[in-house]
Design a protein around this motif. Sequence first.
Motif, PDB file in Angstrom:
ATOM      1  N   PHE A 201       0.833  -1.200   0.000  1.00  0.00           N
ATOM      2  CA  PHE A 201       0.000   0.000   0.000  1.00  0.00           C
ATOM      3  C   PHE A 201       0.873   1.257   0.000  1.00  0.00           C
ATOM      4  CE2 PHE A 201      -3.024  -3.054   2.009  1.00  0.00           C
ATOM      5  CZ  PHE A 201      -4.023  -2.977   1.054  1.00  0.00           C
ATOM      6  N   GLY A 202       1.933   1.234   0.791  1.00  0.00           N
ATOM      7  CA  GLY A 202       2.812   2.397   0.900  1.00  0.00           C
ATOM      8  C   GLY A 202       3.465   2.784  -0.414  1.00  0.00           C
ATOM      9  N   LYS A 203       3.662   1.815  -1.298  1.00  0.00           N
ATOM     10  CA  LYS A 203       4.291   2.096  -2.600  1.00  0.00           C
ATOM     11  C   LYS A 203       3.452   3.041  -3.456  1.00  0.00           C
ATOM     12  CE  LYS A 203       6.809  -2.254  -2.887  1.00  0.00           C
ATOM     13  NZ  LYS A 203       6.848  -3.583  -3.513  1.00  0.00           N
ATOM     14  N   GLU A 204       2.187   3.190  -3.128  1.00  0.00           N
ATOM     15  CA  GLU A 204       1.301   4.037  -3.930  1.00  0.00           C
ATOM     16  C   GLU A 204       1.376   5.512  -3.519  1.00  0.00           C
ATOM     17  OE1 GLU A 204      -0.948   4.544  -7.127  1.00  0.00           O
ATOM     18  OE2 GLU A 204      -0.158   2.607  -6.498  1.00  0.00           O
ATOM     19  N   LEU A 205       1.981   5.810  -2.381  1.00  0.00           N
ATOM     20  CA  LEU A 205       2.052   7.190  -1.893  1.00  0.00           C
ATOM     21  C   LEU A 205       2.660   8.161  -2.905  1.00  0.00           C
ATOM     22  CD1 LEU A 205       1.660   9.340   0.290  1.00  0.00           C
ATOM     23  CD2 LEU A 205       3.831   8.557   1.311  1.00  0.00           C
ATOM     24  N   PRO A 206       3.770   7.835  -3.562  1.00  0.00           N
ATOM     25  CA  PRO A 206       4.332   8.796  -4.524  1.00  0.00           C
ATOM     26  C   PRO A 206       3.352   9.199  -5.621  1.00  0.00           C
ATOM     27  CG  PRO A 206       5.929   7.096  -4.032  1.00  0.00           C
ATOM     28  CD  PRO A 206       4.638   6.665  -3.396  1.00  0.00           C
ATOM     29  N   ASN A 207       2.472   8.284  -6.014  1.00  0.00           N
ATOM     30  CA  ASN A 207       1.487   8.631  -7.042  1.00  0.00           C
ATOM     31  C   ASN A 207       0.452   9.625  -6.530  1.00  0.00           C
ATOM     32  OD1 ASN A 207       2.564   7.060  -9.168  1.00  0.00           O
ATOM     33  ND2 ASN A 207       1.788   5.239  -8.138  1.00  0.00           N
ATOM     34  N   VAL A 208       0.096   9.526  -5.260  1.00  0.00           N
ATOM     35  CA  VAL A 208      -0.826  10.499  -4.667  1.00  0.00           C
ATOM     36  C   VAL A 208      -0.155  11.874  -4.621  1.00  0.00           C
ATOM     37  CG1 VAL A 208      -2.098  11.112  -2.557  1.00  0.00           C
ATOM     38  CG2 VAL A 208      -2.072   8.736  -3.355  1.00  0.00           C
ATOM     39  N   LEU A 209       1.130  11.890  -4.370  1.00  0.00           N
ATOM     40  CA  LEU A 209       1.861  13.147  -4.260  1.00  0.00           C
ATOM     41  C   LEU A 209       2.176  13.787  -5.616  1.00  0.00           C
ATOM     42  CD1 LEU A 209       4.344  12.188  -1.412  1.00  0.00           C
ATOM     43  CD2 LEU A 209       2.346  13.688  -1.240  1.00  0.00           C
ATOM     44  N   LYS A 210       1.792  13.161  -6.694  1.00  0.00           N
ATOM     45  CA  LYS A 210       2.070  13.721  -8.020  1.00  0.00           C
ATOM     46  C   LYS A 210       1.012  14.711  -8.476  1.00  0.00           C
ATOM     47  CE  LYS A 210       4.972  10.039  -9.730  1.00  0.00           C
ATOM     48  NZ  LYS A 210       5.063   8.868 -10.582  1.00  0.00           N
ATOM     49  N   LYS A 211       0.010  14.953  -7.655  1.00  0.00           N
ATOM     50  CA  LYS A 211      -1.018  15.929  -8.001  1.00  0.00           C
ATOM     51  C   LYS A 211      -0.657  17.275  -7.378  1.00  0.00           C
ATOM     52  CE  LYS A 211      -5.127  13.026  -8.435  1.00  0.00           C
ATOM     53  NZ  LYS A 211      -5.832  13.541  -9.583  1.00  0.00           N
ATOM     54  N   ARG A 212      -0.622  18.287  -8.192  1.00  0.00           N
ATOM     55  CA  ARG A 212      -0.294  19.632  -7.710  1.00  0.00           C
ATOM     56  C   ARG A 212      -1.285  20.084  -6.632  1.00  0.00           C
ATOM     57  NH1 ARG A 212       0.114  23.033 -12.509  1.00  0.00           N
ATOM     58  NH2 ARG A 212       2.222  22.230 -12.707  1.00  0.00           N
ATOM     59  N   GLU A 213      -2.568  19.748  -6.818  1.00  0.00           N
ATOM     60  CA  GLU A 213      -3.581  20.117  -5.820  1.00  0.00           C
ATOM     61  C   GLU A 213      -3.268  19.518  -4.456  1.00  0.00           C
ATOM     62  OE1 GLU A 213      -8.215  20.510  -6.539  1.00  0.00           O
ATOM     63  OE2 GLU A 213      -7.247  19.263  -8.061  1.00  0.00           O
ATOM     64  N   VAL A 214      -2.848  18.271  -4.452  1.00  0.00           N
ATOM     65  CA  VAL A 214      -2.490  17.596  -3.200  1.00  0.00           C
ATOM     66  C   VAL A 214      -1.314  18.323  -2.550  1.00  0.00           C
ATOM     67  CG1 VAL A 214      -1.563  15.455  -2.206  1.00  0.00           C
ATOM     68  CG2 VAL A 214      -3.410  15.349  -3.887  1.00  0.00           C
ATOM     69  N   LEU A 215      -0.296  18.611  -3.324  1.00  0.00           N
ATOM     70  CA  LEU A 215       0.883  19.299  -2.783  1.00  0.00           C
ATOM     71  C   LEU A 215       0.526  20.670  -2.223  1.00  0.00           C
ATOM     72  CD1 LEU A 215       3.551  18.422  -5.495  1.00  0.00           C
ATOM     73  CD2 LEU A 215       3.313  17.423  -3.207  1.00  0.00           C
ATOM     74  N   ASN A 216      -0.304  21.420  -2.924  1.00  0.00           N
ATOM     75  CA  ASN A 216      -0.706  22.743  -2.441  1.00  0.00           C
ATOM     76  C   ASN A 216      -1.455  22.663  -1.118  1.00  0.00           C
ATOM     77  OD1 ASN A 216       0.362  24.357  -4.517  1.00  0.00           O
ATOM     78  ND2 ASN A 216      -1.398  23.960  -5.821  1.00  0.00           N
ATOM     79  N   LEU A 217      -2.368  21.721  -1.003  1.00  0.00           N
ATOM     80  CA  LEU A 217      -3.137  21.575   0.234  1.00  0.00           C
ATOM     81  C   LEU A 217      -2.260  21.122   1.385  1.00  0.00           C
ATOM     82  CD1 LEU A 217      -6.240  20.013  -1.481  1.00  0.00           C
ATOM     83  CD2 LEU A 217      -6.258  22.176  -0.196  1.00  0.00           C
ATOM     84  N   LEU A 218      -1.362  20.164   1.119  1.00  0.00           N
ATOM     85  CA  LEU A 218      -0.440  19.705   2.160  1.00  0.00           C
ATOM     86  C   LEU A 218       0.460  20.848   2.625  1.00  0.00           C
ATOM     87  CD1 LEU A 218       0.649  16.269   0.651  1.00  0.00           C
ATOM     88  CD2 LEU A 218      -0.755  16.592   2.676  1.00  0.00           C
ATOM     89  N   ALA A 219       1.036  21.571   1.683  1.00  0.00           N
ATOM     90  CA  ALA A 219       1.938  22.671   2.032  1.00  0.00           C
ATOM     91  C   ALA A 219       1.217  23.713   2.876  1.00  0.00           C
ATOM     92  CB  ALA A 219       2.518  23.306   0.767  1.00  0.00           C
ATOM     93  N   THR A 220      -0.004  24.053   2.512  1.00  0.00           N
ATOM     94  CA  THR A 220      -0.761  25.058   3.260  1.00  0.00           C
ATOM     95  C   THR A 220      -0.979  24.613   4.706  1.00  0.00           C
ATOM     96  OG1 THR A 220      -1.850  25.821   1.239  1.00  0.00           O
ATOM     97  CG2 THR A 220      -2.938  26.346   3.334  1.00  0.00           C
TER      98      THR A 220
END
Length: 178
Positions: free
Chosen positions: A52-71
């Motif tokens: 399951f953990g191997k899929e994390l990088p694919n979730v992090l490839k969305k700019r929207e996800v990165l913006n929300l996490l960073a905020t």
Amino acid sequence: MVATRNMEYPDQELYNFVLKEMKMRNINRKTIGEAVYELQHQYFPKLKPEDFGKELPNVLKKREVLNLLATGFILDNLASEKKLPEPYQQIVENDLGQFGVDETLAIAVSQLYGSLGNTNFGYGDKIKVGWAKNLDTDTKQNRVNTFADDLFLALVSGVVGRFGHGRPLKIASEPEIE
């Protein structure tokens, strides 16, 4: 510094910032994989937490996800440094239940992964699955994690959604589309 609207989006810098913040909070393939396993192993009995953990990088490839996490991470950092204006400082620092902005950011991430993402975020938040419990109750580090625990769960829900929606549809014959 003058803002320019035609600047190229700093994807790599944003990605690096988010990874650094995740590392500081022990949010990684292992902690995400363990939480997803806890929620999903009955549906994927042959998979292990690391699968399951191997899929994390694919979730992090969305700019929207990165913006929300960073905020969320930035707001937690500012609250940890007591740099938010009052009464916002006390609201975020104490993770007051009526606040809800932390869940709203996380729900925005989980919505990118459909109803599976949303329902697993809600359930995971209710039971504080996996590392989320540690983030929610961490008082030793003198670090505010008001946003981090929910964002962790949002990443978990993203991985769940990718597993649930990641397989191609099994359609016997393709209908003619005009």
